[in-house]
Design a protein around this motif. Structure first.
Motif, PDB file in Angstrom:
ATOM      1  N   LEU A   1       1.799  -9.468   3.055  1.00  0.00           N
ATOM      2  CA  LEU A   1       1.281 -10.716   3.613  1.00  0.00           C
ATOM      3  C   LEU A   1       0.597 -10.507   4.963  1.00  0.00           C
ATOM      4  O   LEU A   1      -0.295 -11.272   5.341  1.00  0.00           O
ATOM      5  CB  LEU A   1       2.426 -11.728   3.772  1.00  0.00           C
ATOM      6  N   LEU A   2       1.006  -9.456   5.689  1.00  0.00           N
ATOM      7  CA  LEU A   2       0.446  -9.183   7.009  1.00  0.00           C
ATOM      8  C   LEU A   2      -0.713  -8.185   6.974  1.00  0.00           C
ATOM      9  O   LEU A   2      -1.309  -7.902   8.021  1.00  0.00           O
ATOM     10  CB  LEU A   2       1.535  -8.640   7.938  1.00  0.00           C
ATOM     11  N   ALA A   3      -1.035  -7.671   5.806  1.00  0.00           N
ATOM     12  CA  ALA A   3      -2.091  -6.656   5.701  1.00  0.00           C
ATOM     13  C   ALA A   3      -3.383  -7.148   6.357  1.00  0.00           C
ATOM     14  O   ALA A   3      -3.813  -8.279   6.138  1.00  0.00           O
ATOM     15  CB  ALA A   3      -2.345  -6.301   4.241  1.00  0.00           C
ATOM     16  N   ALA A   4      -3.995  -6.265   7.153  1.00  0.00           N
ATOM     17  CA  ALA A   4      -5.179  -6.664   7.932  1.00  0.00           C
ATOM     18  C   ALA A   4      -6.482  -6.421   7.196  1.00  0.00           C
ATOM     19  O   ALA A   4      -7.512  -7.020   7.529  1.00  0.00           O
ATOM     20  CB  ALA A   4      -5.189  -5.909   9.266  1.00  0.00           C
ATOM     21  N   THR A   5      -6.484  -5.512   6.205  1.00  0.00           N
ATOM     22  CA  THR A   5      -7.718  -5.177   5.501  1.00  0.00           C
ATOM     23  C   THR A   5      -7.518  -5.273   3.997  1.00  0.00           C
ATOM     24  O   THR A   5      -6.372  -5.247   3.501  1.00  0.00           O
ATOM     25  CB  THR A   5      -8.159  -3.736   5.830  1.00  0.00           C
ATOM     26  N   LYS A   6      -8.620  -5.346   3.274  1.00  0.00           N
ATOM     27  CA  LYS A   6      -8.549  -5.413   1.809  1.00  0.00           C
ATOM     28  C   LYS A   6      -7.912  -4.152   1.243  1.00  0.00           C
ATOM     29  O   LYS A   6      -7.104  -4.212   0.307  1.00  0.00           O
ATOM     30  CB  LYS A   6      -9.957  -5.595   1.238  1.00  0.00           C
ATOM     31  N   GLU A   7      -8.255  -2.996   1.832  1.00  0.00           N
ATOM     32  CA  GLU A   7      -7.727  -1.717   1.342  1.00  0.00           C
ATOM     33  C   GLU A   7      -6.209  -1.659   1.516  1.00  0.00           C
ATOM     34  O   GLU A   7      -5.466  -1.266   0.606  1.00  0.00           O
ATOM     35  CB  GLU A   7      -8.384  -0.544   2.075  1.00  0.00           C
ATOM     36  N   GLU A   8      -5.743  -2.059   2.696  1.00  0.00           N
ATOM     37  CA  GLU A   8      -4.309  -2.054   2.958  1.00  0.00           C
ATOM     38  C   GLU A   8      -3.607  -3.058   2.048  1.00  0.00           C
ATOM     39  O   GLU A   8      -2.536  -2.772   1.499  1.00  0.00           O
ATOM     40  CB  GLU A   8      -4.054  -2.411   4.433  1.00  0.00           C
ATOM     41  N   ALA A   9      -4.215  -4.224   1.864  1.00  0.00           N
ATOM     42  CA  ALA A   9      -3.624  -5.255   1.011  1.00  0.00           C
ATOM     43  C   ALA A   9      -3.509  -4.784  -0.434  1.00  0.00           C
ATOM     44  O   ALA A   9      -2.498  -5.020  -1.108  1.00  0.00           O
ATOM     45  CB  ALA A   9      -4.448  -6.532   1.089  1.00  0.00           C
ATOM     46  N   THR A  10      -4.554  -4.118  -0.932  1.00  0.00           N
ATOM     47  CA  THR A  10      -4.541  -3.621  -2.310  1.00  0.00           C
ATOM     48  C   THR A  10      -3.425  -2.614  -2.515  1.00  0.00           C
ATOM     49  O   THR A  10      -2.700  -2.647  -3.522  1.00  0.00           O
ATOM     50  CB  THR A  10      -5.899  -2.977  -2.652  1.00  0.00           C
ATOM     51  N   GLU A  11      -3.251  -1.737  -1.528  1.00  0.00           N
ATOM     52  CA  GLU A  11      -2.183  -0.746  -1.619  1.00  0.00           C
ATOM     53  C   GLU A  11      -0.808  -1.416  -1.615  1.00  0.00           C
ATOM     54  O   GLU A  11       0.044  -1.133  -2.458  1.00  0.00           O
ATOM     55  CB  GLU A  11      -2.277   0.231  -0.429  1.00  0.00           C
ATOM     56  N   LYS A  12      -0.586  -2.347  -0.669  1.00  0.00           N
ATOM     57  CA  LYS A  12       0.711  -3.013  -0.555  1.00  0.00           C
ATOM     58  C   LYS A  12       0.983  -3.891  -1.775  1.00  0.00           C
ATOM     59  O   LYS A  12       2.110  -3.958  -2.271  1.00  0.00           O
ATOM     60  CB  LYS A  12       0.764  -3.891   0.702  1.00  0.00           C
ATOM     61  N   THR A  13      -0.048  -4.548  -2.279  1.00  0.00           N
ATOM     62  CA  THR A  13       0.118  -5.423  -3.435  1.00  0.00           C
ATOM     63  C   THR A  13       0.465  -4.617  -4.672  1.00  0.00           C
ATOM     64  O   THR A  13       1.267  -5.048  -5.513  1.00  0.00           O
ATOM     65  CB  THR A  13      -1.158  -6.250  -3.685  1.00  0.00           C
ATOM     66  N   GLY A  14      -0.133  -3.442  -4.806  1.00  0.00           N
ATOM     67  CA  GLY A  14       0.178  -2.562  -5.938  1.00  0.00           C
ATOM     68  C   GLY A  14       1.649  -2.178  -5.954  1.00  0.00           C
ATOM     69  O   GLY A  14       2.292  -2.165  -7.011  1.00  0.00           O
ATOM     70  N   VAL A  15       2.200  -1.899  -4.786  1.00  0.00           N
ATOM     71  CA  VAL A  15       3.627  -1.554  -4.674  1.00  0.00           C
ATOM     72  C   VAL A  15       4.487  -2.754  -5.091  1.00  0.00           C
ATOM     73  O   VAL A  15       5.450  -2.622  -5.852  1.00  0.00           O
ATOM     74  CB  VAL A  15       3.973  -1.112  -3.232  1.00  0.00           C
ATOM     75  N   VAL A  16       4.118  -3.935  -4.592  1.00  0.00           N
ATOM     76  CA  VAL A  16       4.877  -5.145  -4.913  1.00  0.00           C
ATOM     77  C   VAL A  16       4.780  -5.454  -6.411  1.00  0.00           C
ATOM     78  O   VAL A  16       5.781  -5.841  -7.047  1.00  0.00           O
ATOM     79  CB  VAL A  16       4.361  -6.332  -4.070  1.00  0.00           C
ATOM     80  N   ASP A  17       3.612  -5.253  -7.013  1.00  0.00           N
ATOM     81  CA  ASP A  17       3.453  -5.551  -8.436  1.00  0.00           C
ATOM     82  C   ASP A  17       4.254  -4.584  -9.301  1.00  0.00           C
ATOM     83  O   ASP A  17       4.836  -4.983 -10.315  1.00  0.00           O
ATOM     84  CB  ASP A  17       1.971  -5.491  -8.828  1.00  0.00           C
ATOM     85  N   LYS A  18       4.307  -3.324  -8.890  1.00  0.00           N
ATOM     86  CA  LYS A  18       5.123  -2.352  -9.629  1.00  0.00           C
ATOM     87  C   LYS A  18       6.585  -2.780  -9.606  1.00  0.00           C
ATOM     88  O   LYS A  18       7.291  -2.697 -10.619  1.00  0.00           O
ATOM     89  CB  LYS A  18       4.961  -0.960  -9.016  1.00  0.00           C
ATOM     90  N   THR A  19       7.026  -3.261  -8.451  1.00  0.00           N
ATOM     91  CA  THR A  19       8.392  -3.758  -8.318  1.00  0.00           C
ATOM     92  C   THR A  19       8.607  -4.961  -9.238  1.00  0.00           C
ATOM     93  O   THR A  19       9.668  -5.110  -9.844  1.00  0.00           O
ATOM     94  CB  THR A  19       8.671  -4.175  -6.858  1.00  0.00           C
ATOM     95  N   ASN A  20       7.599  -5.824  -9.351  1.00  0.00           N
ATOM     96  CA  ASN A  20       7.703  -6.995 -10.215  1.00  0.00           C
ATOM     97  C   ASN A  20       7.826  -6.592 -11.680  1.00  0.00           C
ATOM     98  O   ASN A  20       8.556  -7.223 -12.448  1.00  0.00           O
ATOM     99  CB  ASN A  20       6.485  -7.904 -10.022  1.00  0.00           C
ATOM    100  N   GLN A  21       7.133  -5.545 -12.068  1.00  0.00           N
ATOM    101  CA  GLN A  21       7.240  -5.065 -13.456  1.00  0.00           C
ATOM    102  C   GLN A  21       8.650  -4.547 -13.740  1.00  0.00           C
ATOM    103  O   GLN A  21       9.204  -4.763 -14.824  1.00  0.00           O
ATOM    104  CB  GLN A  21       6.196  -3.983 -13.699  1.00  0.00           C
ATOM    105  N   GLU A  22       9.252  -3.863 -12.760  1.00  0.00           N
ATOM    106  CA  GLU A  22      10.637  -3.409 -12.903  1.00  0.00           C
ATOM    107  C   GLU A  22      11.563  -4.619 -13.038  1.00  0.00           C
ATOM    108  O   GLU A  22      12.481  -4.635 -13.861  1.00  0.00           O
ATOM    109  CB  GLU A  22      11.053  -2.586 -11.686  1.00  0.00           C
ATOM    110  N   ARG A  23      11.301  -5.632 -12.206  1.00  0.00           N
ATOM    111  CA  ARG A  23      12.111  -6.841 -12.250  1.00  0.00           C
ATOM    112  C   ARG A  23      12.052  -7.499 -13.624  1.00  0.00           C
ATOM    113  O   ARG A  23      13.062  -7.945 -14.171  1.00  0.00           O
ATOM    114  CB  ARG A  23      11.610  -7.807 -11.164  1.00  0.00           C
TER     115      ARG A  23
END
Length: 575
Positions: free
Chosen positions: A309-331
């Motif tokens: 949510l605090l990511a400052a750039t699109k690149e950083e956001a894409t990386e962080k979102t990918g991690v969160v989405d992988k976690t969601n798939q595990e969930r």
């Protein structure tokens, strides 16, 4: 299929409807919907359709707000370090993102940080580990968000370690308030703040609003936070009326403004959720954003959601979102398997099957998904439900309830068997000794059985009005959209159409259990419809029998073509 209880709302006063329809110059059906929601004058309608920020209550009306601001200003001017502490769900992580990002330019990165407790090592709410972290690293003040109002012992411990607390919570307080510098909670019995249903993020926002007013700061950065508020309001299922509706309205405007630079984390999340370029609404946030933001906390480390949510750039956001989405798939994997196990436990045990409540315990269920599993079991059996698992030597879990039954109150009456509990009327959390699980199950069942009404165990469908299919036009739908944001307290209108048929050769099964058809009335007006999970009605519909149908209206987009579609909630046969 589970029977549903159709509840037809009373029709509003016809004279009021005619008068307001004339003043607004809009369809009488739309005006009838407004009057049902208590919007009966021109001024009320204007405020409803155009929620104004000028109507937001003064934050200083909240009990202890003056003390909270004074302590925060002292920290700002005396060089103290501040730790922003939040719960690990969507409301908590959006709260932390809002308060941290607003205070960061004021304090600077060396004097402010954020902390989310580990769900498994520390449990819910304020933890001794979090207090020790603050004390050991020189943080003089903690702002606790979406938690803390019942943390009497933890705040007492913090006081021995020289760490001050400002609590921003929206849960029901206990008999004793913590000895914090300030306890901000509109649900305090002695709090005169006029709106009681803020999200935890909303209470944090009011603190920032009060600080901004006190320091004479530009309001623009604060208004940039409305997107986070909209996400918290949607995810925490608070009533979308009054102040919440105003905040959600402006948050959605921000999220849907093509000329405004979007928050990179939410933008990346939108893309990942497949929400495309269409307009976001509360439902989009609930089903597209919330599960992914929640997943990090459910599966271990909610700081990942805050970082996204605090990511400052699109690149950083894409990386962080990918991690969160992988976690969601595990969930999702845990969610599916544990739900299957829980439903089998109910189906294979006659005591569970015939009870007025569901209380299940299994020591190896994943703690992060018990709330979701409780919701799934409630969907299937529709009764107050508690799912428990083992964590740190205790039984801990989540409760969900049916319309009209206060599960928090029922749990509170079992307090002698519990270590801790908290929550709302329809959702709560609890922890108890494992040896007390059977006693708790019996006592909770006795309380529910003695209090729940038979009709409360039948899922309701509230119907706003009977509507001929001929009324359903693009212009009518456009007016309906103006009533958004929809949610608790301002629900998406449900209509009933009587004696409809399936148009010739239109009814079919899609996706194994869903019913797709075109509805016709009086042999003239035809509208596409879909009923999720209603496939068992297919054969009788093919026989040409007339039926009444209740539904909401939506837009269906297929291969770039948009059409009006009815989302069918239930069907009743006409004799």
């Amino acid at each position: 299929m589970m029977e549903k209880r159709w509840i037809r709302k009373p029709a509003p006063d016809a004279e009021k409807v005619r008068h307001l329809a004339s003043a607004l110059r809009v369809n009488e059906a739309i005006v009838a919907l407004l009057c049902q929601r208590g919007v009966c004058t021109y001024d009320e309608a204007y405020a409803y359709f155009r929620p104004a920020l000028t109507t937001l209550p003064d934050p200083l009306l909240m009990r202890d707000m003056d003390r909270a601001v004074q302590r925060l200003v002292r920290a700002l001017h005396e060089g103290e370090k501040v730790l922003v502490f939040g719960d690990y769900d969507v409301d908590g992580t959006t709260s932390v993102a809002l308060v941290y990002s607003y205070l960061l330019p004021l304090f600077g990165p060396e004097r402010i940080d954020y902390y989310i407790p580990d769900r498994y090592k520390e449990g819910y709410g304020i933890s001794e580990a979090g207090i020790d972290f603050a004390a050991d690293n020189g943080y003089a003040l903690i702002i606790a968000l979406d938690c803390g109002v019942k943390s009497v012992d933890k705040i007492a411990y913090a006081n021995t370690r020289g760490v001050d607390f400002i609590i921003c919570d929206h849960h029901l307080p206990g008999a004793e308030l913590p000895a914090a510098v300030a306890v901000l909670d509109p649900k305090r019995a002695d709090c005169e703040y006029p709106f009681k249903e803020l999200s935890g993020c909303g209470v944090g926002f009011k603190l920032m609003q009060a600080l901004s007013d006190n320091q004479g700061l530009d309001e623009t950065p604060l208004h940039e936070m409305f997107d986070l508020l909209a996400v918290s309001i949607a995810a925490d299922i608070v009533p979308i009326v009054g102040e919440n509706r105003t905040l959600a309205y402006h948050g959605l405007r921000l999220l849907n403004d093509p000329h405004h630079a979007q928050r990179p984390g939410l933008d990346a999340l939108r893309e990942l959720a497949g929400l495309g370029a269409g307009l976001l609404n509360i439902s989009s946030l609930v089903f597209g954003f919330s599960p992914r933001i929640n997943a990090a906390g459910r599966m271990g480390d909610a700081k990942r959601s805050v970082a996204m949510l605090l990511a400052a750039t699109k690149e950083e956001a894409t990386e962080k979102t990918g991690v969160v989405d992988k976690t969601n798939q595990e969930r999702r994997g845990f969610d599916t398997s544990i739900t299957k196990e829980a439903l089998e436990m109910i189906e294979q045990d006659s005591t569970h099957r015939t009870a007025h409540s569901t209380v299940l315990y299994k020591e190896d269920w994943h703690k992060g998904v018990v709330g979701i599993v409780a919701s799934r079991c409630l969907d299937k059996y529709y009764r107050p439900t508690i799912i428990l698992t083992q964590s740190n030597g205790k039984a801990t879990g989540s409760a969900r309830s049916v319309v009209g039954f206060d599960v928090h109150q029922a749990i509170e009456e079992c307090a002698d068997l519990l270590d801790q509990y908290g929550g709302h009327m329809y959702a709560a959390g609890l922890t108890l000794p494992i040896e007390n699980v059977d006693k708790f199950r019996a006592k909770f069942e006795s309380i529910v059985a003695g209090r729940i009404l038979p009709e409360q165990m039948i899922p309701p469908v509230e119907i706003d009005m009977v509507l001929p299919l001929s009324e359903i036009t693009p212009s009518f739908y456009k007016l309906l959209q103006q009533m958004e944001p929809f949610g608790p307290g301002n629900p998406n209108p449900v209509f009933e159409s009587e004696r409809v048929y399936a148009a010739t050769n239109s009814a079919r099964i899609v996706g194994n259990s869903h019913l797709k058809l075109a509805l016709t009335q009086d042999g003239q007006h035809t509208v596409d419809a879909i009923g999720f999970g209603l496939g068992e009605y297919h054969e009788r519909i093919l026989q040409g029998a007339p039926f009444n149908v209740c539904y909401t209206i939506e837009i269906n987009e297929y291969r770039g073509v948009k059409n009006l579609q009815l989302r069918v909630k239930d069907i009743r046969w006409v004799e």
